[in-house]
Design an enzyme around this catalytic site. Structure first.
Site, PDB file in Angstrom:
ATOM      1  N   HIS A 195     -10.909  56.005 -51.824  1.00 26.39           N
ATOM      2  CA  HIS A 195      -9.545  56.538 -51.810  1.00 26.39           C
ATOM      3  C   HIS A 195      -9.168  57.040 -50.410  1.00 26.39           C
ATOM      4  CE1 HIS A 195      -6.150  58.976 -53.680  1.00 26.39           C
ATOM      5  NE2 HIS A 195      -6.270  59.523 -52.483  1.00 26.39           N
ATOM      6  N   GLU A 196     -10.076  57.802 -49.797  1.00 28.44           N
ATOM      7  CA  GLU A 196      -9.791  58.361 -48.469  1.00 28.44           C
ATOM      8  C   GLU A 196      -9.785  57.267 -47.400  1.00 28.44           C
ATOM      9  OE1 GLU A 196      -8.578  61.204 -48.388  1.00 28.44           O
ATOM     10  OE2 GLU A 196      -9.192  61.723 -50.404  1.00 28.44           O
ATOM     11  N   CYS A 225      -3.740  62.431 -55.898  1.00 28.93           N
ATOM     12  CA  CYS A 225      -3.739  62.432 -54.433  1.00 28.93           C
ATOM     13  C   CYS A 225      -2.885  63.599 -53.972  1.00 28.93           C
ATOM     14  CB  CYS A 225      -3.147  61.112 -53.938  1.00 28.93           C
ATOM     15  SG  CYS A 225      -2.986  61.026 -52.148  1.00 28.93           S
ATOM     16  N   LEU A 226      -3.370  64.356 -52.989  1.00 27.12           N
ATOM     17  CA  LEU A 226      -2.604  65.513 -52.516  1.00 27.12           C
ATOM     18  C   LEU A 226      -1.270  65.097 -51.897  1.00 27.12           C
ATOM     19  CD1 LEU A 226      -5.461  67.696 -50.969  1.00 27.12           C
ATOM     20  CD2 LEU A 226      -4.387  67.932 -53.223  1.00 27.12           C
ATOM     21  N   GLY A 271     -10.846  65.474 -51.368  1.00 27.90           N
ATOM     22  CA  GLY A 271     -10.899  64.687 -50.145  1.00 27.90           C
ATOM     23  C   GLY A 271      -9.578  64.813 -49.411  1.00 27.90           C
ATOM     24  N   HIS A 288      -6.479  55.678 -47.166  1.00 31.36           N
ATOM     25  CA  HIS A 288      -5.488  56.426 -46.379  1.00 31.36           C
ATOM     26  C   HIS A 288      -5.547  55.997 -44.908  1.00 31.36           C
ATOM     27  CE1 HIS A 288      -3.571  59.242 -49.041  1.00 31.36           C
ATOM     28  NE2 HIS A 288      -4.725  59.651 -49.547  1.00 31.36           N
ATOM     29  N   GLN A 334      -3.125  62.725 -43.580  1.00 32.92           N
ATOM     30  CA  GLN A 334      -2.515  63.588 -44.599  1.00 32.92           C
ATOM     31  C   GLN A 334      -2.161  64.963 -44.042  1.00 32.92           C
ATOM     32  OE1 GLN A 334      -5.636  62.730 -47.800  1.00 32.92           O
ATOM     33  NE2 GLN A 334      -3.785  63.005 -48.994  1.00 32.92           N
TER      34      GLN A 334
HETATM   35 ZN    ZN Z   1      -4.988  60.627 -51.322  1.00 41.39          ZN
END
Ligand code: ZN
Length: 181
Positions: A138-139, A96-97, A46, A142, A51
């Site tokens: 999670h997304e 998480c990226l 995701g 963000h 991000q």
């Molecule tokens: Zn993340």
């Protein structure tokens, strides 16, 4: 195809609430494609717009690489709104990226109902559970400026501090592009 640098912990945009998308322009479609390429390149499941430094309310999800989701096609959620979150919670380890190499157990609802616009500007509703619910929550986080460290207990947060500091300073080894200081 363009791979965009991913923002990491410490980048202010990750702490800002994103702005609604007003219309799905051709330019936005290009941005979304680049987001999907960027997510795939980093082997993520995701990616939220902030991000990649884009302050808009949208995220992409692709679970194709996850066991049991081999037929999954990339999904795009524009201006998402959480309608329902189950009382039943589950604890799953997340990454998480924007938090390279960090892993933490996070408790979230097992099921979620979400309303969003697709790229044809149609209003959609989706009920998701298990791993997809996890990624959506999670997304979505963000988009409201929240990240994993905001979702763990105090003890865990304390344990993560050193790692968070290294991430902020870009003292991390990763094989995808991130923003520079
Ligand atoms: Zn993340």
């Amino acid at each position: 195809m363009a791979i965009l640098p991913i923002t990491v912990y410490g980048d202010k945009i990750l702490r800002q609430k994103t702005q609604p998308v007003s219309s799905v322009s051709d330019e936005l479609i290009v941005k979304i494609k680049n987001m999907i390429d960027t997510m795939h390149n980093a082997r993520g499941v995701g990616l939220a717009a902030n991000q990649v430094g884009f302050n808009k309310s949208l995220f992409v999800v692709d679970l194709k690489g996850v066991d049991g989701y081999e037929k999954f096609k990339p999904m795009i959620f524009i201006n998402p709104e959480l309608l329902l979150q189950s009382d039943e919670k589950v604890v799953i380890e997340e990454g998480c990226l924007s938090l390279p190499n960090l892993r933490a157990e996070v408790e979230r609802s097992k099921m979620v109902k979400i309303r969003y616009l697709n790229t044809d500007e149609q209003l959609m509703e989706l009920e998701a559970d298990d791993f997809l619910a996890r990624v959506i929550l999670h997304e979505y986080d963000h988009l409201i400026g929240k990240m994993i460290p905001d979702r763990v207990n105090k003890e865990m947060k304390a344990q993560l501090q050193a790692e968070l500091k290294s991430i902020k300073k870009r003292k991390v080894e990763i094989d995808y592009p991130i923003t520079q200081l």
